[in-house]
Design a protein around this motif. Sequence first.
Motif, PDB file in Angstrom:
ATOM      1  N   ARG A 175      17.893 -52.589 -87.211  1.00 23.82           N
ATOM      2  CA  ARG A 175      18.828 -53.719 -87.188  1.00 23.82           C
ATOM      3  C   ARG A 175      18.987 -54.279 -85.769  1.00 23.82           C
ATOM      4  NH1 ARG A 175      21.000 -57.537 -86.487  1.00 23.82           N
ATOM      5  NH2 ARG A 175      22.933 -58.411 -87.309  1.00 23.82           N
ATOM      6  N   GLU A 176      18.761 -53.423 -84.767  1.00 21.07           N
ATOM      7  CA  GLU A 176      18.886 -53.888 -83.382  1.00 21.07           C
ATOM      8  C   GLU A 176      17.652 -54.649 -82.909  1.00 21.07           C
ATOM      9  OE1 GLU A 176      15.836 -51.115 -82.630  1.00 21.07           O
ATOM     10  OE2 GLU A 176      17.515 -51.004 -84.024  1.00 21.07           O
ATOM     11  N   GLY A 177      16.582 -54.683 -83.719  1.00 22.80           N
ATOM     12  CA  GLY A 177      15.298 -55.205 -83.262  1.00 22.80           C
ATOM     13  C   GLY A 177      15.195 -56.711 -83.278  1.00 22.80           C
ATOM     14  N   VAL A 178      16.207 -57.398 -82.777  1.00 20.09           N
ATOM     15  CA  VAL A 178      16.230 -58.861 -82.834  1.00 20.09           C
ATOM     16  C   VAL A 178      15.216 -59.485 -81.886  1.00 20.09           C
ATOM     17  CG1 VAL A 178      18.583 -59.084 -83.697  1.00 20.09           C
ATOM     18  CG2 VAL A 178      18.200 -58.796 -81.246  1.00 20.09           C
ATOM     19  N   TYR A 179      14.906 -58.802 -80.801  1.00 19.27           N
ATOM     20  CA  TYR A 179      13.859 -59.256 -79.894  1.00 19.27           C
ATOM     21  C   TYR A 179      12.598 -58.453 -80.179  1.00 19.27           C
ATOM     22  CZ  TYR A 179      16.766 -62.186 -76.878  1.00 19.27           C
ATOM     23  OH  TYR A 179      17.562 -63.195 -76.382  1.00 19.27           O
ATOM     24  N   PRO A 180      11.567 -59.052 -80.777  1.00 21.77           N
ATOM     25  CA  PRO A 180      10.339 -58.292 -81.038  1.00 21.77           C
ATOM     26  C   PRO A 180       9.702 -57.863 -79.719  1.00 21.77           C
ATOM     27  CG  PRO A 180       9.976 -60.624 -81.426  1.00 21.77           C
ATOM     28  CD  PRO A 180      11.443 -60.459 -81.193  1.00 21.77           C
ATOM     29  N   TYR A 181       8.861 -56.841 -79.789  1.00 17.92           N
ATOM     30  CA  TYR A 181       8.277 -56.255 -78.586  1.00 17.92           C
ATOM     31  C   TYR A 181       7.368 -57.255 -77.875  1.00 17.92           C
ATOM     32  CZ  TYR A 181      10.051 -51.885 -80.454  1.00 17.92           C
ATOM     33  OH  TYR A 181      10.875 -50.906 -80.936  1.00 17.92           O
ATOM     34  N   ALA A 182       7.741 -57.593 -76.631  1.00 14.76           N
ATOM     35  CA  ALA A 182       7.034 -58.615 -75.877  1.00 14.76           C
ATOM     36  C   ALA A 182       5.946 -58.003 -74.996  1.00 14.76           C
ATOM     37  CB  ALA A 182       8.022 -59.394 -75.002  1.00 14.76           C
ATOM     38  N   PHE A 183       5.040 -58.851 -74.573  1.00  9.58           N
ATOM     39  CA  PHE A 183       4.018 -58.456 -73.607  1.00  9.58           C
ATOM     40  C   PHE A 183       4.655 -58.458 -72.224  1.00  9.58           C
ATOM     41  CE2 PHE A 183       0.266 -58.676 -70.988  1.00  9.58           C
ATOM     42  CZ  PHE A 183      -0.753 -58.121 -71.752  1.00  9.58           C
ATOM     43  N   PRO A 184       4.464 -57.422 -71.426  1.00  6.29           N
ATOM     44  CA  PRO A 184       5.093 -57.409 -70.092  1.00  6.29           C
ATOM     45  C   PRO A 184       4.533 -58.523 -69.222  1.00  6.29           C
ATOM     46  CG  PRO A 184       3.504 -55.624 -70.301  1.00  6.29           C
ATOM     47  CD  PRO A 184       3.661 -56.209 -71.669  1.00  6.29           C
ATOM     48  N   ARG A 185       5.413 -59.094 -68.394  1.00  7.26           N
ATOM     49  CA  ARG A 185       4.989 -60.199 -67.522  1.00  7.26           C
ATOM     50  C   ARG A 185       5.191 -59.879 -66.035  1.00  7.26           C
ATOM     51  NH1 ARG A 185       4.106 -65.221 -70.050  1.00  7.26           N
ATOM     52  NH2 ARG A 185       4.629 -66.250 -68.078  1.00  7.26           N
ATOM     53  N   ASP A 186       5.837 -58.753 -65.713  1.00  7.82           N
ATOM     54  CA  ASP A 186       6.011 -58.412 -64.308  1.00  7.82           C
ATOM     55  C   ASP A 186       4.746 -57.735 -63.786  1.00  7.82           C
ATOM     56  OD1 ASP A 186       6.838 -55.164 -64.213  1.00  7.82           O
ATOM     57  OD2 ASP A 186       7.186 -56.197 -66.117  1.00  7.82           O
ATOM     58  N   LEU A 187       4.427 -58.025 -62.546  1.00 13.79           N
ATOM     59  CA  LEU A 187       3.163 -57.588 -61.965  1.00 13.79           C
ATOM     60  C   LEU A 187       3.059 -56.067 -61.895  1.00 13.79           C
ATOM     61  CD1 LEU A 187       0.494 -58.365 -60.668  1.00 13.79           C
ATOM     62  CD2 LEU A 187       1.679 -58.500 -58.460  1.00 13.79           C
ATOM     63  N   SER A 188       4.135 -55.389 -61.572  1.00 18.38           N
ATOM     64  CA  SER A 188       4.057 -53.935 -61.417  1.00 18.38           C
ATOM     65  C   SER A 188       3.683 -53.254 -62.727  1.00 18.38           C
ATOM     66  CB  SER A 188       5.383 -53.389 -60.896  1.00 18.38           C
ATOM     67  OG  SER A 188       6.441 -53.651 -61.804  1.00 18.38           O
ATOM     68  N   THR A 189       4.258 -53.720 -63.835  1.00 14.30           N
ATOM     69  CA  THR A 189       3.922 -53.133 -65.137  1.00 14.30           C
ATOM     70  C   THR A 189       2.487 -53.452 -65.515  1.00 14.30           C
ATOM     71  OG1 THR A 189       6.228 -53.306 -65.861  1.00 14.30           O
ATOM     72  CG2 THR A 189       4.564 -53.025 -67.576  1.00 14.30           C
ATOM     73  N   LEU A 190       2.066 -54.688 -65.281  1.00 14.80           N
ATOM     74  CA  LEU A 190       0.695 -55.062 -65.615  1.00 14.80           C
ATOM     75  C   LEU A 190      -0.315 -54.233 -64.820  1.00 14.80           C
ATOM     76  CD1 LEU A 190       1.096 -58.945 -65.802  1.00 14.80           C
ATOM     77  CD2 LEU A 190       0.743 -57.381 -67.717  1.00 14.80           C
ATOM     78  N   LEU A 191      -0.030 -54.008 -63.560  1.00 13.94           N
ATOM     79  CA  LEU A 191      -0.923 -53.188 -62.750  1.00 13.94           C
ATOM     80  C   LEU A 191      -0.952 -51.747 -63.243  1.00 13.94           C
ATOM     81  CD1 LEU A 191      -0.126 -54.545 -59.169  1.00 13.94           C
ATOM     82  CD2 LEU A 191      -2.217 -54.902 -60.506  1.00 13.94           C
ATOM     83  N   SER A 199       5.494 -64.476 -74.604  1.00 14.82           N
ATOM     84  CA  SER A 199       6.453 -63.481 -74.124  1.00 14.82           C
ATOM     85  C   SER A 199       7.268 -63.946 -72.924  1.00 14.82           C
ATOM     86  CB  SER A 199       5.714 -62.183 -73.769  1.00 14.82           C
ATOM     87  OG  SER A 199       5.120 -61.610 -74.922  1.00 14.82           O
ATOM     88  N   ARG A 200       7.029 -65.146 -72.424  1.00 19.52           N
ATOM     89  CA  ARG A 200       7.868 -65.670 -71.336  1.00 19.52           C
ATOM     90  C   ARG A 200       9.320 -65.689 -71.799  1.00 19.52           C
ATOM     91  NH1 ARG A 200       6.647 -71.585 -69.098  1.00 19.52           N
ATOM     92  NH2 ARG A 200       8.244 -72.142 -70.647  1.00 19.52           N
ATOM     93  N   ALA A 201      10.245 -65.432 -70.914  1.00 12.79           N
ATOM     94  CA  ALA A 201      11.632 -65.170 -71.303  1.00 12.79           C
ATOM     95  C   ALA A 201      12.216 -66.257 -72.199  1.00 12.79           C
ATOM     96  CB  ALA A 201      12.487 -64.993 -70.050  1.00 12.79           C
TER      97      ALA A 201
END
Length: 410
Positions: A50-66, A97-99
């Motif tokens: 029920r809390e899953g209102v925001y589906p799982y997004a692709f990360p956009r911050d550089l540190s996570t992508l790296l 996935s942009r905010a």
Amino acid sequence: MKYDSVVLGAGIVGVSVALQLQRRGLTVALVDRRAPGMETSHGNGGLIQREGVYPYAFPRDLSTLLRYAGNRSTDVRYHPAAMPKLLPFLYRYWHHSRADRHAAIARDYSTLIEHCVAEHRALIEASGAQALLRTNGWTKVFRSAAAMDAAIADAQRWQREYGVSHEALDVAALRAAEPALSHALIGGVRYTDSDSVSDPNGLVVAYAKLFEQLGGRVLIGDASTLEPSWRVATQDGPVLAKSAVIAMGPWSGDLTARLGYDLPLAVKRGYHMHYAAANGAQLNQPVLDAEVGFLITPMLRGIRLTTGVELGLRDTAKTPVQLEAVEPLARGIFPLGARLDAEPWLGRRPCTPDMMPVIGPAPRHDDLWFAFGHAHHGLTLGPVTGRLIAEMMTGAPTVVDPRPFRVERF
């Protein structure tokens, strides 16, 4: 064998569609190559989110992508050989996935999520599956204050925007809720409006039995033989139907492509393994180690450990390196005993690049309907998807506005 409708795919979505159509007076055949609930619906974490209102997004911050690019992360791994084929999908996933785009998607997606618990509870009661249901929510646990503070901020935002309740658990509250968890954990966030089940496959089977009790027919057959309008081969002979619903999860794209639809579908693969609980330890509800990326949850078979995401092609052989990586970390927060399965289970989550399912009529065929692409929320959204499809097919007022989920958006 003549029916009003044939539903192709007997996972949680297909079974729910068939059941909702049968309840509304249609004669329905449910066709799959295997028994109900034996593919992707068999091995998930059992969460009704029920809390899953925001589906799982692709990360956009550089540190996570790296970090992901190094392909050693515990929550996301990828097959390098699959990347040339997956990159167009991943780019579109990253784009959506942009905010601001993610927030707009959540406004539409939340209309389905809002009904997930109520629709499941109604079918659970009707099918006599109450013994499988847990109504005490589920919990994310944390090793660092920064990660926990971020999760609390997200939960507060979801509560403001969509009325989703939560509880922040300090060390003492987490100990009281889950005494067997490691003292290295500093706290958690419990999503109190969500449910879970102790056997997802058993739940699908219970819904399928209710469908049969209402007069529906479950048949073993080959969905790839579907011909307009509409005929499909089964072990008991050909089925003829006035309408057809494609609800084949990660295999839906094969059939829709043969019918002339070029859809941007991909899969997120994932693994599970069951374990005994050592030394009489007890786990009371599903627990997600949010910083490492695995879920442990009490199931009828034992403690199920599920992994994060493996990006690869659907039919590539098992490569359970994530499971091997997270198992010792899972043992570090809960006393897992011996493995109970002969080998890891592999599942495939059917995904679209905008994180929303495809629900509605096919634009170039009369009486053909689509219900697939639910990604991480197939179990969560199965019953409400079934209701929405059934309402559209019978001309009834719909529980939500179906337009955001139409296939024409691609």
